[in-house]
Scaffold this active site. Structure first.
Site, short mmCIF file in Angstrom:
data_model
loop_
_atom_site.label_atom_id
_atom_site.label_comp_id
_atom_site.label_asym_id
_atom_site.label_seq_id
_atom_site.Cartn_x
_atom_site.Cartn_y
_atom_site.Cartn_z
N ARG A 129 0.86 -1.18 0.00
CA ARG A 129 0.00 0.00 0.00
C ARG A 129 0.90 1.23 0.00
NH1 ARG A 129 -3.26 -2.96 -1.48
NH2 ARG A 129 -5.35 -3.41 -0.69
N HIS A 172 -1.66 0.11 -9.57
CA HIS A 172 -2.23 -0.86 -8.61
C HIS A 172 -2.87 -2.04 -9.36
CE1 HIS A 172 -3.97 -1.17 -4.29
NE2 HIS A 172 -3.81 -2.37 -4.81
P1 NDP Z 1 -0.97 -11.31 5.35
O1 NDP Z 1 -1.91 -10.68 6.29
O2 NDP Z 1 -1.15 -12.76 4.98
O3 NDP Z 1 0.54 -11.17 5.90
C1 NDP Z 1 1.02 -9.99 6.44
C2 NDP Z 1 2.48 -10.17 6.83
O4 NDP Z 1 2.97 -8.92 7.30
C3 NDP Z 1 2.69 -11.18 7.96
O5 NDP Z 1 3.84 -11.94 7.72
C4 NDP Z 1 2.89 -10.28 9.19
O6 NDP Z 1 3.72 -10.84 10.20
C5 NDP Z 1 3.59 -9.09 8.58
N1 NDP Z 1 3.39 -7.90 9.40
C6 NDP Z 1 2.23 -7.26 9.70
N2 NDP Z 1 2.48 -6.21 10.52
C7 NDP Z 1 3.81 -6.19 10.73
C8 NDP Z 1 4.67 -5.36 11.49
N3 NDP Z 1 4.20 -4.34 12.21
N4 NDP Z 1 5.99 -5.64 11.48
C9 NDP Z 1 6.49 -6.68 10.78
N5 NDP Z 1 5.72 -7.53 10.04
C10 NDP Z 1 4.40 -7.27 10.02
O7 NDP Z 1 -0.97 -10.40 4.04
P2 NDP Z 1 -0.76 -10.83 2.52
O8 NDP Z 1 0.54 -11.52 2.39
O9 NDP Z 1 -1.95 -11.56 2.01
O10 NDP Z 1 -0.77 -9.42 1.78
C11 NDP Z 1 0.09 -8.37 2.17
C12 NDP Z 1 -0.37 -7.07 1.58
O11 NDP Z 1 -0.12 -7.04 0.18
C13 NDP Z 1 -1.87 -6.79 1.69
O12 NDP Z 1 -2.20 -6.28 2.97
C14 NDP Z 1 -2.10 -5.78 0.59
O13 NDP Z 1 -1.94 -4.48 1.10
C15 NDP Z 1 -0.99 -6.08 -0.40
N6 NDP Z 1 -1.53 -6.59 -1.66
C16 NDP Z 1 -1.46 -5.79 -2.77
C17 NDP Z 1 -1.96 -6.20 -3.98
C18 NDP Z 1 -1.79 -5.38 -5.22
O14 NDP Z 1 -2.55 -5.58 -6.18
N7 NDP Z 1 -0.81 -4.49 -5.28
C19 NDP Z 1 -2.67 -7.50 -4.10
C20 NDP Z 1 -2.60 -8.31 -2.91
C21 NDP Z 1 -2.08 -7.85 -1.72
P3 NDP Z 1 3.31 -12.18 11.00
O15 NDP Z 1 3.35 -13.28 9.97
O16 NDP Z 1 4.36 -12.33 12.01
O17 NDP Z 1 1.93 -11.94 11.53
#
Ligand code: NDP
Length: 317
Positions: free
Chosen positions: A232, A280
């Site tokens: 994002r 996007h």
């Molecule tokens: P998930 O919710 O499956 O995973 C999020 C990851 O981020 C986890 O590993 C989590 O850690 C980590 N995380 C969250 N907060 C923190 C923090 N404060 N510090 C360190 N690590 C953190 O998300 P997805 O993999 O499914 O997707 C990620 C993002 O990609 C989405 O939220 C979206 O914004 C973006 N996206 C964009 C798209 C596009 O078209 N450009 C399409 C699809 C997704 P932990 O595992 O330890 O909980």
């Protein structure tokens, strides 16, 4: 409750890329008893059991008294959770296939390879009609760092690793992934960044991650590193990126997401020769892939089982 009863109910759809008909066709096959209602044609709000939505207007989801499940079409939940009236007591799930999003994996791989093979620099040479060859390290000497090791990040990490790159992830909690180093928490962020030549951001947008890519954090990257933001726009401080590109500390960036979307015509990001912008389009949610996940969750909900891709609303992802 019999299995036949599990197939009943009313699903409200506010679609994104594909029309409602594409979703209706999938659900007719997967859950023939399920009624589908289009978001702007709903008459009796009390009859809606489940909602599958992309970017509904703020306050809108608060007025369905019998709602049992909300499924977000976008993988990022920032829009839904920014709604001050979002009904936080109703289970919220996502509809990504649990093994990862193939479109995001291919997009991540595409841009890692572009930065690895220095295509932005060659585009600049081409614009000046210059025939220059740059030193080219092999993939095994290039360190890719992925911020976020969730559904999208893990699948991307595995795909990138198969090309021989040295891959590491950074997440809140440590991960155990074969041949992929794991860093976790704020304490390990600077160590992770210092070992990263190509940084791929796949973190969700939360209170903690907003602005996480700023001049202080990005300065930990080695000189000449590049950045790919597919998560994002608000995670990256765009003016700090420009500063570090202009001093030469960073060699390039790919931005599929920007702080303001669509990116304003006046933004300096458009013209920067070392920045690639895409609007996007990293992934498009397809009914054929997502409807089976939604149907499975409806069944699980009605059986009282754990849901797939359940969101921890308090953490914001
Ligand atoms: P998930 O919710 O499956 O995973 C999020 C990851 O981020 C986890 O590993 C989590 O850690 C980590 N995380 C969250 N907060 C923190 C923090 N404060 N510090 C360190 N690590 C953190 O998300 P997805 O993999 O499914 O997707 C990620 C993002 O990609 C989405 O939220 C979206 O914004 C973006 N996206 C964009 C798209 C596009 O078209 N450009 C399409 C699809 C997704 P932990 O595992 O330890 O909980």
């Amino acid at each position: 409750m019999t299995v036949a009863n599990l197939e009943k109910g009313m699903l409200l759809i506010k679609p994104a890329a594909e029309p409602v008909g594409a979703w209706a066709a999938q659900f007719a096959r997967l859950m023939p008893g399920l009624q589908i209602v289009v978001w702007d044609e709903v008459r009796d709000r009390a009859s809606v059991d489940y909602a599958l939505v992309a970017n509904p207007p703020f306050g809108w989801l608060a007025n369905f008294p019998a709602l049992k499940l909300i499924v977000s079409l976008p993988a990022g939940l920032d829009h839904l959770l920014n709604d001050p009236e979002f009904p936080r007591h109703i289970p919220l799930a996502r509809c990504l296939p649990p093994a990862g999003d193939p479109m995001m994996t291919e997009y991540a791989l595409l841009h890692v390879l572009r930065h690895h093979r220095q295509l932005q620099a060659y585009a600049e040479f081409q614009a000046r009609h210059e025939w220059h060859k740059l030193p080219q390290p092999p993939a095994s000497e290039r360190r890719v760092g992925i911020m976020g090791a969730g559904i999208v990040g893990r699948a991307a990490a595995r795909a990138i690793q198969t090309f021989g790159f040295e891959v590491a992830t950074w997440s809140r909690r440590p991960k155990e992934l074969q041949r992929i180093a794991s860093f976790a928490g704020e304490a390990e962020l600077s160590i992770f960044l210092a070992r990263t030549d190509i940084l791929l951001c796949l973190l969700p947008m939360t209170v903690q991650t907003k602005g996480i890519l700023n001049v202080a954090t990005m300065s930990h990257l080695p000189a000449g590193a590049s950045i790919i933001n597919l998560s994002r726009g608000a995670l990256l401080v765009e003016s700090d990126l420009l500063k570090l590109l202009n001093t030469g500390h960073l060699s390039g960036a790919t931005l599929d997401v920007t702080e303001v979307e669509p990116l304003p015509e006046s933004s300096p990001l458009w013209k920067h020769p070392r920045i690639t912008i895409t609007p996007h389009i990293g992934s498009v949610v397809r009914a054929a892939n997502a409807a089976p996940v939604v149907a499975e969750n409806i069944r699980r909900l009605e059986r009282g089982e754990d849901l797939i891709n359940l969101v921890d609303v308090a953490s914001g992802y």
